[in-house]
Structure formats: structure tokens, C-alpha cells
Design a protein around this motif. Structure first.
Motif, mmCIF file in Angstrom:
data_model
loop_
_atom_site.group_PDB
_atom_site.id
_atom_site.type_symbol
_atom_site.label_atom_id
_atom_site.label_comp_id
_atom_site.label_asym_id
_atom_site.label_seq_id
_atom_site.Cartn_x
_atom_site.Cartn_y
_atom_site.Cartn_z
ATOM 1 N N LEU A 129 0.836 -1.200 0.000
ATOM 2 C CA LEU A 129 0.000 0.000 0.000
ATOM 3 C C LEU A 129 0.871 1.250 0.000
ATOM 4 N N ALA A 130 0.479 2.237 -0.788
ATOM 5 C CA ALA A 130 1.225 3.497 -0.830
ATOM 6 C C ALA A 130 1.116 4.217 0.514
ATOM 7 N N ARG A 131 2.139 4.997 0.846
ATOM 8 C CA ARG A 131 2.114 5.820 2.059
ATOM 9 C C ARG A 131 1.823 7.265 1.645
ATOM 10 N N ILE A 134 -4.144 5.328 -4.107
ATOM 11 C CA ILE A 134 -3.953 4.776 -5.441
ATOM 12 C C ILE A 134 -4.049 3.252 -5.354
ATOM 13 N N LEU A 135 -4.114 2.611 -6.484
ATOM 14 C CA LEU A 135 -4.185 1.157 -6.500
ATOM 15 C C LEU A 135 -2.809 0.544 -6.248
ATOM 16 N N THR A 136 -2.799 -0.646 -5.695
ATOM 17 C CA THR A 136 -1.553 -1.393 -5.569
ATOM 18 C C THR A 136 -1.172 -1.969 -6.937
ATOM 19 N N THR A 145 1.158 3.419 -17.112
ATOM 20 C CA THR A 145 2.389 3.128 -16.374
ATOM 21 C C THR A 145 2.545 4.011 -15.138
ATOM 22 N N LEU A 146 1.667 4.999 -14.970
ATOM 23 C CA LEU A 146 1.759 5.921 -13.836
ATOM 24 C C LEU A 146 0.838 5.463 -12.709
ATOM 25 N N PRO A 147 1.357 5.251 -11.510
ATOM 26 C CA PRO A 147 0.539 4.713 -10.427
ATOM 27 C C PRO A 147 -0.533 5.663 -9.917
#
Length: 411
Positions: free
Chosen positions: A282-284, A348-350, A335-337
Motif C-alpha cells: 500500500l502506498a504511504r 492509489i491502487l496497488t 504506467t503511472l501509479p
């Protein structure tokens, strides 16, 4: 029946090869220049025992390489393959044709299509499968070369293939037709040697094949697969959070048996039921970003790209940002998260969620960094990029079956 053999050029992390393998094809080798993407392909399709995708030749090192190096160092070996290869598949890098940025006909990456054709001429496979963005079928308005202005590059490629003895068919096809939970319109070119018999266009065969294909996958052929059907089992709400299994200092959900949709069951096939797949990190997000995401989720239409003026008011320079709608297919994975926002959670998505939306099964593992930046972008191909550049395996498998059916007329 003898197993059909293919070569995958510009293979990326292996989405096209995986789909063809699932359709019953046997790979000979794959060409991919970035070390990260090739490591993902090698790990999943050569080193592991989930599938056996390639019977790699002794004359070619099993590592990252380019079509240019292949031609320069192995032309004799390629010519000796003549008569033994049924299909060359490949999607040359398409940045010069994409509508996502400025379209540049002089982008050197576009010349890779020429190398593709050169290899085709050496090997002379029975069939060709070329995938690219839909911009491949549009004319260039601006070019440093006056003779290129107004040309449709797809037609240029078609003419070159016809000149070396191929019949060519092409069409824009949406990945959602195959059960992939995003529209992802793509240019598909299928070609076959002139002497091969064919009664109808391969795209007509595709239309006839699709209902049974989706039925065999357990997917409803009457409706598109939605985002929620694809990734609702990976939501953080109600899940136990544990340390990320592949990155220190991050968290992920604990992968657990839950009530699954048909699509989720399909994605979990062949996966180890006792362990978590990778790429669930998961993004921080910082407080400012979390507040922005919450504002978008509460105040903007899901499934619609946030307007430029609204993005500026939110304090972001993003050109494209879309909160996903749970009951609709995703917008096209890039390609961009940070192009897409989760439909119900301010994040954002994993990578794994993106991979689900691309129809990669959960057993398929991704190698390399999650993201990269700056000058490293020229040399690294992180996981988000690998997934965003890939051909959806469900789509590739269907085309593998279509081309196999063409072969039945010529045996």
C-alpha cells in the motif's frame, strides 16, 4: 497434434506470452531489453513450474536483449528457424503513437517496428500477431520528414508486410470483450503467409469464438467485468493490515479467503492458497494527498476524469486523474501509479490491483522496484510500468485460440 511454436518480440513482463501459453502454444524465446521486465518474465514463465512457456534455444542467452542485438548477433540462427516457427508475436514500444502524450513519428522507438519486420522476413513464420495502441492507426500531422506527414503508420507496416508475402488484417479491439475489466482499446494486426488458406477474417472468427471463450472462463458474456468484481477482495476496509512481504516500512492487506466473484476466482486459480501474492504494498500518502483524495471521492463523479480546473483547485499538476467507479470497468491502466484513484478508499491502487485489472493471475509475481524516477526512468522498468505496458493475458489467450483455429485449415 503438434504444438504450435511462437517467438515473442518486445515481450515486456510476459502478458502476451502467458496468454499464448494458456492457449496451448509453446514459446521458443522472447526478446525484452529491460532487465526488470525480463526478470519478471523469466521468473514466471521459465524458472517456475506453474507453466512451462519456453523451450529456450542454446544459441541465445536467456537474458535481456534487443531486436537490434538479435539481428546483429544471431541472423544465421534466425534464418535456420525458417519453417519451424508458427507465430511471431510482439508489440513494439508505442510511445510515439500514444494519445497519452505528444505523438512523435520521429521517435526512435518507432523504428523498432522496422526491426520486427526484418526478423519476420528472416524467420518467415506462418502467422503474425502485432499489438499496439490505437494511435498506431492514426495519421501523423507533424513530422520532421515531409514525406511522413499524413501517413497512417499501420498502413505503412501493412504495405511492408505485404511486400514480403503476407496477407494482413487489422482492427481496433477493446480488451473488455475478453472479460478484462477495462476497455483498453488496442490496435491488433494479424497476418499470415500468402500461401495459407483462409475462409474468413480472423476478426470474424474472434466474434464467433468469444461467447464460448468467456463462458469457459466463467465470465458473463452479456456484460463487462467491473472494477469491484475484479478487486473488491483486496480492499483495506475490514482487512487485517500486515507488514509488506516485499518492501520494508510499508503495509499490505493480509490475503485471506473471502467471498469471491467469478472473476476473482479466475485470478486466484493456481495460486498458493496458504500464502499471499506479491505486489500488495500500500502506498504511504501524506496528509495533504489523503485530504485531496477524500475530496475527489466525495465531490467528483466516479468513472469520469477530473477536469483540469478542478485539479488545479486541488493543488495538483496532474494532467489526468480519475476516481474509479466500482460498477464499471476501469479506465485504461497506464504506467503511472497515480492516474487512478480507488473507488472507495483514499489511495492509489496497488500493483496487484492494477495487475488484476490487466487480468494477470495472482500467482504471477513481479520483479524489480515498485516505482522509479528521474534519469533512472531510461534504464529501469518498475512494477507499475511493467503492468501498465503489458498485453492483458485474457486478451492474448483469445487471440492465440483464433490463430490456432486458422492453422487447422492448413494442416
Amino acid at each position: 497434434m503438434k504444438q504450435k511454436r511462437f517467438i515473442d518480440l518486445f515481450a515486456g513482463c510476459g502478458g502476451l506470452s502467458l496468454g499464448l501459453t494458456n492457449a496451448g502454444w509453446q514459446g521458443v524465446f522472447a526478446v525484452e531489453k529491460t532487465a526488470d521486465a525480463f526478470e519478471t518474465l523469466k521468473h514466471n514463465l521459465i524458472d517456475r513450474d506453474v507453466v512451462s512457456a519456453f523451450d529456450w534455444p542454446a544459441w541465445l542467452t536467456c537474458g535481456p536483449t534487443t531486436t537490434s542485438e538479435l539481428i546483429e548477433n544471431h541472423s544465421d540462427a534466425l534464418k535456420k528457424l525458417k519453417g519451424t516457427i508458427d507465430l511471431i508475436a510482439g508489440g513494439p514500444p508505442c510511445q510515439g503513437f500514444s494519445f497519452a502524450g505528444r505523438r512523435n513519428p520521429d521517435d526512435p522507438r518507432n523504428r523498432l517496428t522496422e526491426e520486427y519486420i526484418q526478423i519476420v522476413d528472416m524467420v518467415k513464420p506462418k502467422y503474425l500477431l502485432l499489438e499496439n495502441v490505437k494511435g498506431f492507426k492514426s495519421a501523423f500531422k507533424n513530422s520532421a520528414n515531409e514525406s511522413d506527414k499524413g501517413k497512417v503508420y499501420a498502413e505503412v507496416v501493412k504495405e511492408k508486410l505485404e511486400a514480403i508475402g503476407y496477407k494482413v488484417f487489422h482492427q481496433i479491439v477493446n480488451a473488455s470483450r475478453f472479460g478484462v475489466p477495462q476497455p483498453r482499446p488496442r490496435f491488433i494486426m494479424i497476418a499470415m503467409r500468402n500461401e495459407l488458406l483462409i475462409d474468413q477474417s480472423p476478426f470474424v472468427i474472434l466474434d464467433e469464438l468469444l461467447p464460448n471463450y468467456r463462458k469457459n472462463k466463467g465470465l458473463d458474456s452479456a456484460k463487462d467485468t467491473s472494477v469491484k468484481e475484479a478487486i473488491s477482495d483486496l480492499e483495506t476496509e475490514g482487512a487485517i493490515l500486515i507488514p509488506s512481504i516485499d518492501t520494508k516500512g510499508f503495509q499490505q492487506i493480509q490475503y485471506a479467503p473471502v467471498q469471491l466473484t467469478t472473476y476473482q476466482k479466475l485470478m486466484r486459480e493456481k495460486s498458493d492458497k496458504t500464502s499471499s501474492p506479491d505486489s500488495l504494498r500500500l502506498a504511504r500518502h501524506n496528509d495533504v494527498t489523503l485530504t485531496r483524495f477524500k475530496t475527489v471521492l466525495s465531490g467528483h463523479t466516479k468513472g469520469k476524469t477530473v477536469k483540469k480546473e478542478a485539479l488545479e483547485l486541488l493543488g495538483t499538476k496532474k494532467r489526468s486523474f480519475t476516481p474509479l467507479h466500482p460498477d464499471l470497468p476501469s479506465r485504461t491502466i497506464t504506467t503511472l501509479p497515480d492516474d487512478l484513484l480507488h473507488y472507495s478508499e483514499p489511495r492509489i491502487l496497488t500493483v496487484r490491483e492494477n495487475a488484476r485489472l490487466q487480468s494477470f493471475p495472482d500467482w504471477f509475481e513481479f520483479k524489480g522496484k515498485y516505482t522509479t524516477g528521474g534519469k533512472r526512468r531510461k534504464f529501469e522498468c518498475p512494477r507499475y510500468t511493467q503492468v501498465g505496458n503489458a498485453v492483458p493475458p485474457l486478451m492474448a489467450e483469445a487471440f492465440g485460440l483464433v490463430i490456432e483455429s486458422l492453422g487447422h485449415n492448413n494442416e
